[in-house]
Write an enzyme that holds these catalytic residues in place. Structure first.
Site, PDB file in Angstrom:
ATOM      1  N   ASP A  42       0.867  -1.175   0.000  1.00  0.00           N
ATOM      2  CA  ASP A  42       0.000   0.000   0.000  1.00  0.00           C
ATOM      3  C   ASP A  42       0.902   1.223   0.000  1.00  0.00           C
ATOM      4  O   ASP A  42       1.696   1.415   0.930  1.00  0.00           O
ATOM      5  CB  ASP A  42      -0.887  -0.022   1.245  1.00  0.00           C
ATOM      6  CG  ASP A  42      -1.880   1.128   1.304  1.00  0.00           C
ATOM      7  OD1 ASP A  42      -1.718   2.113   0.549  1.00  0.00           O
ATOM      8  OD2 ASP A  42      -2.821   1.052   2.113  1.00  0.00           O
ATOM      9  N   SER A 120      -0.790  10.786 -16.789  1.00  0.00           N
ATOM     10  CA  SER A 120      -1.983  10.926 -17.620  1.00  0.00           C
ATOM     11  C   SER A 120      -1.888  12.209 -18.418  1.00  0.00           C
ATOM     12  O   SER A 120      -1.337  13.209 -17.938  1.00  0.00           O
ATOM     13  CB  SER A 120      -3.246  10.968 -16.747  1.00  0.00           C
ATOM     14  OG  SER A 120      -4.380  11.319 -17.513  1.00  0.00           O
ATOM     15  N   TYR A 135      -7.563  15.088  -9.692  1.00  0.00           N
ATOM     16  CA  TYR A 135      -6.821  14.121 -10.495  1.00  0.00           C
ATOM     17  C   TYR A 135      -5.842  14.816 -11.419  1.00  0.00           C
ATOM     18  O   TYR A 135      -4.668  14.428 -11.516  1.00  0.00           O
ATOM     19  CB  TYR A 135      -7.800  13.273 -11.307  1.00  0.00           C
ATOM     20  CG  TYR A 135      -7.147  12.153 -12.082  1.00  0.00           C
ATOM     21  CD1 TYR A 135      -6.692  11.007 -11.432  1.00  0.00           C
ATOM     22  CD2 TYR A 135      -6.996  12.235 -13.465  1.00  0.00           C
ATOM     23  CE1 TYR A 135      -6.100   9.967 -12.141  1.00  0.00           C
ATOM     24  CE2 TYR A 135      -6.411  11.197 -14.182  1.00  0.00           C
ATOM     25  CZ  TYR A 135      -5.960  10.072 -13.508  1.00  0.00           C
ATOM     26  OH  TYR A 135      -5.370   9.049 -14.220  1.00  0.00           O
ATOM     27  N   LYS A 139      -1.735  14.384 -11.226  1.00  0.00           N
ATOM     28  CA  LYS A 139      -0.994  13.827 -12.352  1.00  0.00           C
ATOM     29  C   LYS A 139      -0.018  14.846 -12.937  1.00  0.00           C
ATOM     30  O   LYS A 139       1.049  14.466 -13.454  1.00  0.00           O
ATOM     31  CB  LYS A 139      -1.958  13.314 -13.422  1.00  0.00           C
ATOM     32  CG  LYS A 139      -2.699  12.046 -13.000  1.00  0.00           C
ATOM     33  CD  LYS A 139      -1.731  10.893 -12.712  1.00  0.00           C
ATOM     34  CE  LYS A 139      -2.446   9.587 -12.464  1.00  0.00           C
ATOM     35  NZ  LYS A 139      -1.534   8.449 -12.256  1.00  0.00           N
TER      36      LYS A 139
END
Length: 210
Positions: A42, A120, A135, A139
Site C-alpha cells: 500500500d 496521464s 486528479y 498527475k
C-alpha cells in the site's frame, strides 16, 4: 529480467504483470489487496515501504513501473472537493510514487534499471478543458516529479499516458482496450534509455505537451 509493478490488482497493472510473466520475466506484482502471488503493498503505508526495501535487499531490478493511482474526484462537483480528497490523491498519485522510487533505488542501481511513471494526459498544463481538478493536479505533479527525477538520477525515467483505456477507471466507453495500451507501454519501456529520459509520451509513442 526483474520487474516491479505497483497497482496490479486489476486493469493496466494486472495486464502488464501478465505480459512480463509471459515473456519470461520475474515479476513482483504489488497490490494493496493482494491475491495469489501478489506482494502486499500500500503506497500509503510506511511499514510497507520498509518491507519492500527489505525484500529488495541484495536484489537487482531492471524495471520499476509506478502504476498505482486513484481518481477519487471523478464526477464530483467543485463543492464536494474537500481537503481529504486532495490529500488522498496526492498521497497515492505523487508521494506514493516518489517513496516507491526511493525504496527501489538501490535495487535499480544494481540492475542499471529503468523507472516508468504512469501519469496521464490529464496532467498536461497545455490541455486544460476543466473539471477533475484533483486528479489533473496530482498527475501534473507526478509529471513534474518524473522530469526532475530524470534530471537528478543516474537512471532513465519515463513518464507515460496509457491512453483512455477500457478499465474500471476509464469506463466502458473509453477509446482503447487494455491490450492495446499494454502493447504500447511495453514498447515504450523497452525503448526508454538515457537519451529519452524525462520525456512525456503517449502509449503509442506520441509526445504529449507539458
Amino acid at each position: 529480467m526483474n520487474v516491479l509493478i505497483t497497482g496490479t490488482s486489476r486493469g493496466i497493472g494486472a495486464a502488464l504483470a501478465d505480459a512480463y510473466r509471459a515473456g519470461g520475466a520475474h515479476v513482483l506484482a504489488a497490490a494493496r489487496h493482494p491475491t495469489g502471488d501478489q506482494v502486499a503493498f500500500d503506497v500509503q503505508s510506511e511499514a510497507d515501504f520498509e518491507a519492500l526495501a527489505k525484500r529488495l535487499s541484495g536484489m537487482s531490478l531492471d524495471l520499476l513501473v509506478c502504476n498505482a493511482g486513484i481518481y477519487n474526484d471523478k464526477s464530483l462537483s467543485i463543492d464536494a472537493l474537500e481537503p481529504q480528497i486532495w490529500a488522498e490523491a496526492f498521497a497515492v498519485n505523487v508521494t506514493g510514487a516518489f517513496l516507491t522510487v526511493r525504496a527501489c533505488l538501490p535495487a535499480l542501481r544494481r540492475g542499471a534499471g529503468k523507472i516508468a511513471l504512469i501519469s496521464s494526459a490529464m496532467g498536461s498544463d497545455a490541455r486544460a478543458p476543466g473539471g477533475s481538478y484533483v486528479y489533473r493536479a496530482s498527475k501534473a505533479a507526478l509529471l513534474n516529479l518524473g522530469r526532475n527525477l530524470a534530471t537528478d538520477l543516474d537512471l532513465p525515467v519515463g513518464i507515460y499516458h496509457p491512453g483512455w483505456v477500457q478499465t474500471q477507471m476509464g469506463g466502458a466507453g473509453a477509446q482503447i482496450t487494455v491490450a492495446q495500451s499494454v502493447e504500447g507501454l511495453l514498447n515504450r519501456f523497452e525503448a526508454l534509455d538515457a537519451a529519452s529520459s524525462g520525456q512525456f509520451l503517449n502509449y503509442d509513442g506520441t509526445p504529449i505537451p507539458f
